[in-house]
Design a protein around this motif. Structure first.
Motif, short mmCIF file in Angstrom:
data_model
loop_
_atom_site.label_atom_id
_atom_site.label_comp_id
_atom_site.label_asym_id
_atom_site.label_seq_id
_atom_site.Cartn_x
_atom_site.Cartn_y
_atom_site.Cartn_z
N ASP A 1 33.75 -55.82 -69.58
CA ASP A 1 33.78 -55.45 -68.18
C ASP A 1 32.71 -54.40 -67.88
N ILE A 2 32.39 -54.25 -66.62
CA ILE A 2 31.60 -53.09 -66.18
C ILE A 2 32.55 -51.91 -66.18
N ALA A 3 32.29 -50.94 -67.03
CA ALA A 3 33.29 -49.90 -67.25
C ALA A 3 32.65 -48.59 -67.62
N LEU A 24 32.64 -54.40 -57.13
CA LEU A 24 33.71 -55.25 -57.66
C LEU A 24 35.04 -54.50 -57.62
N PRO A 25 36.17 -55.22 -57.55
CA PRO A 25 37.47 -54.55 -57.63
C PRO A 25 37.63 -53.85 -58.98
N ALA A 26 38.37 -52.75 -58.98
CA ALA A 26 38.48 -51.93 -60.20
C ALA A 26 39.92 -51.75 -60.62
N ALA A 27 40.12 -51.67 -61.93
CA ALA A 27 41.39 -51.26 -62.51
C ALA A 27 41.17 -49.92 -63.19
N VAL A 28 42.05 -48.96 -62.94
CA VAL A 28 41.89 -47.61 -63.46
C VAL A 28 43.08 -47.25 -64.34
N GLU A 29 42.77 -46.70 -65.51
CA GLU A 29 43.80 -46.21 -66.43
C GLU A 29 43.59 -44.71 -66.62
N TYR A 30 44.67 -43.95 -66.46
CA TYR A 30 44.60 -42.50 -66.63
C TYR A 30 45.19 -42.12 -67.99
N ILE A 31 44.53 -41.21 -68.66
CA ILE A 31 44.91 -40.82 -70.02
C ILE A 31 45.01 -39.30 -70.09
N ALA A 32 46.07 -38.81 -70.69
CA ALA A 32 46.25 -37.38 -70.88
C ALA A 32 45.89 -37.00 -72.30
N GLU A 33 45.18 -35.90 -72.44
CA GLU A 33 44.95 -35.30 -73.75
C GLU A 33 46.01 -34.21 -73.91
N ALA A 34 46.93 -34.43 -74.82
CA ALA A 34 48.11 -33.56 -74.88
C ALA A 34 48.47 -33.24 -76.34
N ARG A 35 49.33 -32.19 -76.48
CA ARG A 35 49.75 -31.73 -77.81
C ARG A 35 51.06 -30.97 -77.66
N TYR A 36 51.76 -30.83 -78.77
CA TYR A 36 52.91 -29.94 -78.78
C TYR A 36 52.42 -28.50 -78.71
N ARG A 82 41.55 -37.97 -68.56
CA ARG A 82 40.43 -38.90 -68.50
C ARG A 82 40.85 -40.11 -67.67
N ALA A 83 39.89 -40.74 -67.07
CA ALA A 83 40.14 -41.95 -66.30
C ALA A 83 39.17 -43.02 -66.75
N ARG A 84 39.67 -44.16 -67.17
CA ARG A 84 38.85 -45.31 -67.54
C ARG A 84 38.88 -46.32 -66.40
N VAL A 85 37.73 -46.64 -65.89
CA VAL A 85 37.64 -47.58 -64.77
C VAL A 85 36.95 -48.84 -65.26
N ARG A 86 37.53 -50.00 -64.93
CA ARG A 86 36.98 -51.28 -65.36
C ARG A 86 36.87 -52.22 -64.16
N CYS A 87 35.70 -52.83 -64.03
CA CYS A 87 35.46 -53.85 -63.01
C CYS A 87 35.15 -55.15 -63.73
N ARG A 88 35.95 -56.15 -63.50
CA ARG A 88 35.78 -57.40 -64.23
C ARG A 88 34.50 -58.09 -63.80
N ALA A 89 33.64 -58.36 -64.79
CA ALA A 89 32.33 -58.95 -64.50
C ALA A 89 32.32 -60.45 -64.68
#
Length: 684
Positions: A492-494, A533-545, A597-604
């Motif tokens: 994908d375009i990402a 292009l339409p996008a799908a976005v995934e959000y990711i946390a960087e976390a710890r105890y 972090r946010a990963r954005v993907r546009c299906r090519a």
């Protein structure tokens, strides 16, 4: 029509997708001194196969996807730009001190690694901002201007800036950038908060330094690629593969070339994930890409492409840390071009030194005289000298045997076949060890996974690798000979954006975290708008105890924290991920969120079939020939053309399965069948 290329150390692979979704594979030798020439040569091969001129072929295409090792090769060979680093006063040794840790802490024979930017080119800026944004020391602009004059006098070609707490308060970095533009016009520069928004100082400074050092080189390289493609007749978009398993327009790479360091190898897991799901829905896949120079391995679990932020260029702790998100691929110096030698003690070694494409293995007849794995496979009868690359490149079998006789058989006092088998056997063992280290370290039993073999040399010993691993299932995709390029066609375009945002489940600051998520969302929407292009976005946390030194990545269930239940869901997701990785969880400790972090993907690519087109004449039957198998000796072995094998029927070894781009060796104990989609499924 679309093109996807992967420039390897020995061959440049090209996948051409026609408008109907059918694809063809093509290869041409890589030109190390001018990689673009290798790309144009591969395109020329594709044009000739279609009876077209190069200009006619390129004129039919609207997209060119390029994977390259140009950036990482420049770093490894020391050919990146001469770079200066500007840091907060008192932190001049940030690249020297690193983060602590050594691979062999008590081995004092290994020198301490040199910083990416030498101390002599590291300059201090008089400024100091605290974590809460208070300015303890205002930026001394007059002193900084003097520093910029020193940088110019030193003949520097690029500048990196890494100040403390710039990810939260970037004003001073932004001002330094403006002063660079004013006093060093045209000088490429990188601000650390814009390239790697992590709290960790060394990683951020290292990312900025590496990124800045690549800007002049990659701007020239991609500009030259785009220009030469246009001159040859291409008028579409030029896309470049990124380390994170996606692609971006070539024009965007110039702004952050660090994102393409692991460009080519990141695509094999993308293809591997596709084939694992298509052929059997396997939960865990070991994806191995065998090229002429390296053996790249990765793990795909539950369809997720493995990612890492610990991308080291060279050995961990001894090399340089890119600190940029990348598909997690481990590479060892083992491939078809790996050179075999016998040391003074009479021990055989294979790799990591490679013959590459120039001069190449002895059988290439291009001046190489040292025995390689490819030469061994020619001597064993695995590779037909008259059908290499479908007969487009003739190999010299006598030269291969002569190199093995002089370099290995003679010193070991054995015959040529025994020496050739020893070369292949040792290369196989090196690959098996690499896979075992990767899988066992993550608590995965290789016997429970499917091994997916890709790369032009994968078929030569993948059966032997699978058997030693105890892995009963081996898959060689129909596009396996160019698996990274095939993965590029599927990608994908990402891209990925990052932000620093600290909070704790003990007293969660939803407003601060949501503000950071909103900023990331805006960046993702802007990226999608540029792609159109339409996008799908995934959000990711960087976390710890609470109290932990290191964090882990946790996909967020949603895109905002609105209710208390959203925090509870985040906490549950973190506990589950921590338990999966480390087998323990700590329900009594608070969870700290340190970054987003946010990963954005546009299906090519559309939903059309991704099917390899049969080459003319590829299905013709081939005669049997003598082939050496350890423990069985020389056997008269049937040689089958890949496309001629009936689908969904079981066959027993021994057999050689040939296509214009690879040979798959099936020894006597193994069984195989060809799936309806064209892949080879082998039981070792």
């Amino acid at each position: 029509m679309r093109f996807a290329t992967d420039t390897g150390g020995t061959f440049t692979d090209l996948v051409v997708e026609d408008d109907d979704g059918s694809i063809t594979l093509h290869k041409a030798p890589t030109v190390p001194s001018d990689p673009v020439s290798g790309v144009l040569d591969a395109l020329g091969v594709a044009a000739e196969a279609r009876g077209l001129s190069l200009a006619e072929l390129l004129g039919r295409s609207d997209s060119f996807i390029h994977g390259t090792t140009h950036a990482i090769n420049a770093i490894i060979t020391g050919n990146a730009a001469k770079t200066a680093l500007i840091v907060t006063a008192g932190h001049r040794d940030i690249l020297l001190f690193r983060e602590g840790g050594r691979t062999e802490p008590f081995n004092h024979t290994i020198p301490y690694p040199k910083p990416y930017v030498p101390r002599a080119l590291t300059f201090e800026a008089r400024e100091r901002v605290l974590a809460d944004g208070r300015v303890v020391t205002p930026l001394d602009e007059a002193a900084l201007v003097d520093t910029l004059h020193q940088i110019r006098a030193a003949g520097v070609e690029a500048v990196a800036v890494a100040l403390l707490w710039s990810t939260l308060h970037p004003a001073h970095e932004l001002r330094i950038g403006a002063l660079i533009e004013l006093h060093l016009p045209g000088m490429p520069y990188t601000l650390s908060h814009s390239v790697n928004a992590t709290l960790r100082e060394f990683r951020r400074a290292s990312s900025a330094a590496i990124d800045a050092s690549l800007k002049p080189l990659m701007t020239r390289y991609l500009g030259g690629l785009t220009r030469r493609l246009a001159d040859a007749g291409f008028s579409g978009k030029v896309m470049v593969l990124t380390s994170a398993g996606g692609m971006v327009e070539a024009s965007e790479v110039a702004a952050a070339p660090i994102r393409v360091i692991n460009s080519g190898p990141s695509m094999a897991p993308v293809a591997g994930s596709h084939y694992a799901e298509r052929e059997g829905g396997w939960r865990t896949a070991i994806v191995a890409d065998t090229g002429g120079t390296t053996y790249d391995i990765s793990l795909v679990s539950n369809g997720r492409i493995p990612m890492t932020r610990d991308l080291w260029i060279g050995q961990p702790y001894r090399g340089h840390l890119a600190g940029y998100p990348s598909v997690d691929v481990k590479s060892v110096g083992a491939g078809g071009g790996s050179i075999a030698r016998v040391d003074s003690a009479g021990l055989l070694h294979v790799g990591p030194e490679s013959a590459g494409s120039t001069p190449g293995p002895a059988c290439y007849a291009r001046g190489g005289a040292r025995p390689t794995v490819t030469d061994a496979c020619v001597a064993l009868g695995y590779v037909d000298p008259d059908f290499f690359l479908g007969g487009k490149m003739k190999l010299d079998g006598l030269a291969a045997c002569r190199a093995i006789a002089e370099g290995v058989a003679g010193p070991l006092g054995v015959g040529i076949e025994a020496a050739a088998w020893s070369i292949l056997d040792l290369a196989t063992e090196n690959m098996v060890q690499a896979i075992q280290e990767l899988t066992v370290n993550q608590g995965i039993d290789p016997a429970e996974a499917v091994l997916i073999g890709g790369g032009g040399a994968a078929g030569l010993n993948s059966v032997f690798i699978a058997r030693r691993l105890g892995c009963k299932r081996l898959l060689i995709p129909e596009t396996g000979a160019a698996m990274s390029a095939a993965g590029a066609m599927m990608s994908d375009i990402a891209t990925e954006f990052a932000a620093t945002a600290y909070s704790s489940t003990a007293a969660f600051d939803a407003a601060r975290v949501n503000a950071a998520l909103d900023r990331l969302g805006e960046q993702c929407r802007a990226f999608a708008d540029r792609a159109g292009l339409p996008a799908a976005v995934e959000y990711i946390a960087e976390a710890r105890y609470e109290g932990q030194a290191w964090d882990i990545d946790v996909p967020l269930p949603g895109s905002r924290f609105v209710e208390a239940s959203d925090v509870d869901a985040f906490r549950a997701a973190f506990d589950a991920m921590h338990e999966q990785i480390f087998t323990i969880r700590d329900d009594a400790s608070a969870v700290e969120l340190v970054g987003l972090r946010a990963r954005v993907r546009c299906r090519a690519r559309g939903d059309g079939a991704f099917r390899l087109r049969a080459e003319a004449g590829a299905g013709q039957a081939a005669a049997a020939r003598p082939v050496y198998f350890d423990g069985f000796g020389s056997l008269d072995t049937p040689v089958l053309r890949w496309d001629a094998i009936p689908a969904d029927r079981d066959f027993a070894g021994p057999a050689l399965i040939e296509s214009p781009f690879t040979t798959v060796v099936i020894d006597p104990p193994a069984r195989f069948r060809r799936s309806s989609d064209g892949a080879l499924l082998i039981e070792a």
